[in-house]
Design a protein around this motif. Structure first.
Motif, PDB file in Angstrom:
ATOM      1  N   ILE A  66      58.519  45.172  52.930  1.00  0.00           N
ATOM      2  CA  ILE A  66      57.867  44.047  52.194  1.00  0.00           C
ATOM      3  C   ILE A  66      56.540  43.704  52.869  1.00  0.00           C
ATOM      4  O   ILE A  66      55.438  43.656  52.188  1.00  0.00           O
ATOM      5  N   ALA A 103      59.354  37.751  54.349  1.00  0.00           N
ATOM      6  CA  ALA A 103      59.598  39.147  54.848  1.00  0.00           C
ATOM      7  C   ALA A 103      60.101  38.952  56.273  1.00  0.00           C
ATOM      8  O   ALA A 103      61.140  39.773  56.557  1.00  0.00           O
ATOM      9  N   PRO A 136      63.628  45.142  53.431  1.00  0.00           N
ATOM     10  CA  PRO A 136      63.030  44.106  54.205  1.00  0.00           C
ATOM     11  C   PRO A 136      61.789  44.690  55.019  1.00  0.00           C
ATOM     12  O   PRO A 136      60.826  44.257  55.102  1.00  0.00           O
TER      13      PRO A 136
END
Length: 523
Positions: free
Chosen positions: A55, A354, A52
């Motif tokens: 991103i 994101a 994550p």
């Protein structure tokens, strides 16, 4: 190998989605999202695992850079009020309203986690908006409003989100220092962006290879983003400022480089956009699959949040429309029709996904993050509601409201720039010693070439004379005359691009015709 195959497959699917979107008159990012969701239902379909925290650094820099290249500092000096009211104030208001609703509806969520949810769903996605708006022939002024909002709203949302998550994890409260952090981060980001823009311009002047100079522009957005984040500044603002600075330092004589770079970035933007929205689709399905039947119990809260997101945007834009009528500010909505269109274009996208995926699993004491699963589901619901529904229905809405334009305004602006370019070319030739010594028949030839130049700038035609004709009229003289004229014309358009009243995209189109005309000239 499965990960690489999936990425290649999504890139290929992007090309297919673009072609399908052209036929169906639908935005290809929406088609990519739906296609990715559908693909995940195939048994054994591999998952694309991207941490994550990577991103935003992977996808935001090139997409923001590509969008910001189509703007200029002069335009932002005119848009500053719109920028503050939409990119900052509306993000804060949306965050507060959604946070309040979440705190009331989700048991035990806590104020910091509720604020984190509000920040996740607050910023519209500039890439999705521009892809949809351009396809339906939206009035240029409204696209300008959306572009102004989309370039900086992520920065405000990210600062609020990071402060809220830190407060939730540490068990502290969010204080007024968030405002100071945003201001300081924005100021540092501007410094980083200006420095990177200057450094990039210096590098492109020192590097002889045109391919290498274009490649540098792909590296610079990531470098600006990472450097700004290292200084605890806003990577989003740093990337935008870098792009604006590079445009400010652009040289009129770099015709071939501009043509090459534009083609290069058209491809990069298309593929990265398709890959990003394909990832959004994959992650949405993954969240739904992970939560299973528990998703049904979260639908009610998600629907309320989706309605609030639309309602807050509509109400705020309505207030701006009232103030715009009094101040005659053309860079804000001025009617209920425009308010409705801009509300429908508040599409969430990559930043929302994101930030949702960046939610930590646990708090500092090891307990689960409050209502994390439900926050993910709500964020995905808002993303789908604001992206898919408007993306598929905006052409119909524009038709019902009779708000589409036929491009007359842009053609008029291009015509004005073309006249300026022609006048600059003629003036340069009159002042040049070579032209002063020309016989009358050669002067007539110069006037004829300037008339054709004006026509080419308007209709994009690029007529090339035969070699025999050039010999008959004096090949070397004709080339010299054209070089002098085109240099002056490009100089005029580049200068006009940095003027507040000039639409940068219109200027870029006229400049592209001049660049192409320069490139087909023989050495």
């Amino acid at each position: 190998m499965d990960q690489l195959a999936l990425i290649v497959g999504l890139l290929l699917a992007t090309v297919v989605a673009v072609g399908l979107g052209d036929r169906l008159r639908l935005p290809y990012p929406v088609l990519m999202l739906l296609l990715a969701v559908a693909l995940t239902f195939i048994p054994g379909f591999p998952d694309l695992e991207i941490p994550p925290e990577l991103i935003l650094p992977i996808f935001l820099p090139p997409l923001l850079f590509a969008t910001a290249q189509r703007s200029s500092w002069a335009v932002f000096r005119v848009r500053w009020r719109t920028l503050i009211m939409l990119a900052v104030a509306l993000v804060v208001l949306s965050t507060a309203v959604v946070a309040g609703a979440a705190w009331l509806m989700i048991p035990g969520i806590g104020i910091p986690a509720a604020i984190a949810l509000g920040a996740m769903v607050a910023p519209p996605d500039p890439v999705a908006v521009e892809s949809v708006a351009g396809r339906v022939h939206m009035p240029r002024r409204l696209i300008t409003v959306l572009q102004s909002e989309g370039l900086f709203n992520d920065a405000a949302a990210i600062v609020i989100f990071q402060a809220a998550v830190a407060a939730a994890v540490e068990g502290t409260k969010i204080g007024p220092d968030v405002v100071l952090k945003f201001v300081v981060g924005a100021a540092l980001a501007v410094v980083v962006g200006i420095a990177m823009g200057w450094l990039t311009s210096l590098i492109t002047r020192l590097v002889a290879s045109m391919v290498a100079r274009s490649a540098v522009t792909l590296v610079v957005p990531f470098a600006s983003y990472i450097l700004a984040e290292e200084f605890h500044a806003s990577g989003v603002i740093a990337v935008v400022v870098t792009a604006l600075e590079m445009q400010r330092h652009a040289r009129p004589q770099d015709a071939a480089e501009r043509v090459t770079r534009t083609a290069f970035w058209d491809v990069v933007e298309l593929l990265v956009t398709g890959l990003a929205f394909g990832l959004v689709g994959l992650e949405i399905q993954d969240v739904i699959r992970t939560e299973g039947s528990a998703v049904l119990g979260m639908v009610g809260t998600a629907v309320v949040v989706c309605i609030l997101v639309f309602a807050v945007r509509f109400g705020w834009l309505g207030l701006l429309a009232l103030s715009a009528r009094k101040r005659k500010n053309v860079l804000q909505p001025t009617s209920a029709k425009e308010v409705l269109i801009l509300t429908w274009c508040g599409m969430r996208g990559l930043a929302t996904l994101a930030l949702a995926l960046a939610l930590p699993l646990t708090l500092a004491d090891g307990t689960p993050f409050p209502a994390r699963d439900q926050l993910l589901v709500i964020a995905c619901a808002v993303l789908l509601a604001t992206l898919v529904l408007p993306g598929l229905t905006l052409p119909w809405l524009m038709k019902v409201l009779k708000a589409s334009q036929d491009g007359t305004e842009e053609r008029d602006a291009a015509r004005v720039l073309a006249r300026r370019a022609q006048a600059a070319a003629v003036a340069a030739l009159k002042d040049h010693e070579l032209v002063k010594e020309l016989p009358p028949e050669k002067v007539a030839l110069v006037k004829e070439k300037m008339t054709r130049l004006h026509a080419e700038l308007l209709d994009g035609s690029l007529r090339n004379e035969s070699l025999a004709e050039k010999r008959e009229r004096g090949r070397e003289l004709a080339i010299t005359v054209q070089t002098i004229a085109l240099d002056a014309a490009r100089q005029e358009v580049v200068a006009a691009r940095n003027e507040p009243d000039t639409d940068p995209e219109v200027a870029d189109r006229v400049l592209r015709q001049l660049d192409l005309r320069t490139m087909i000239m023989p050495e």
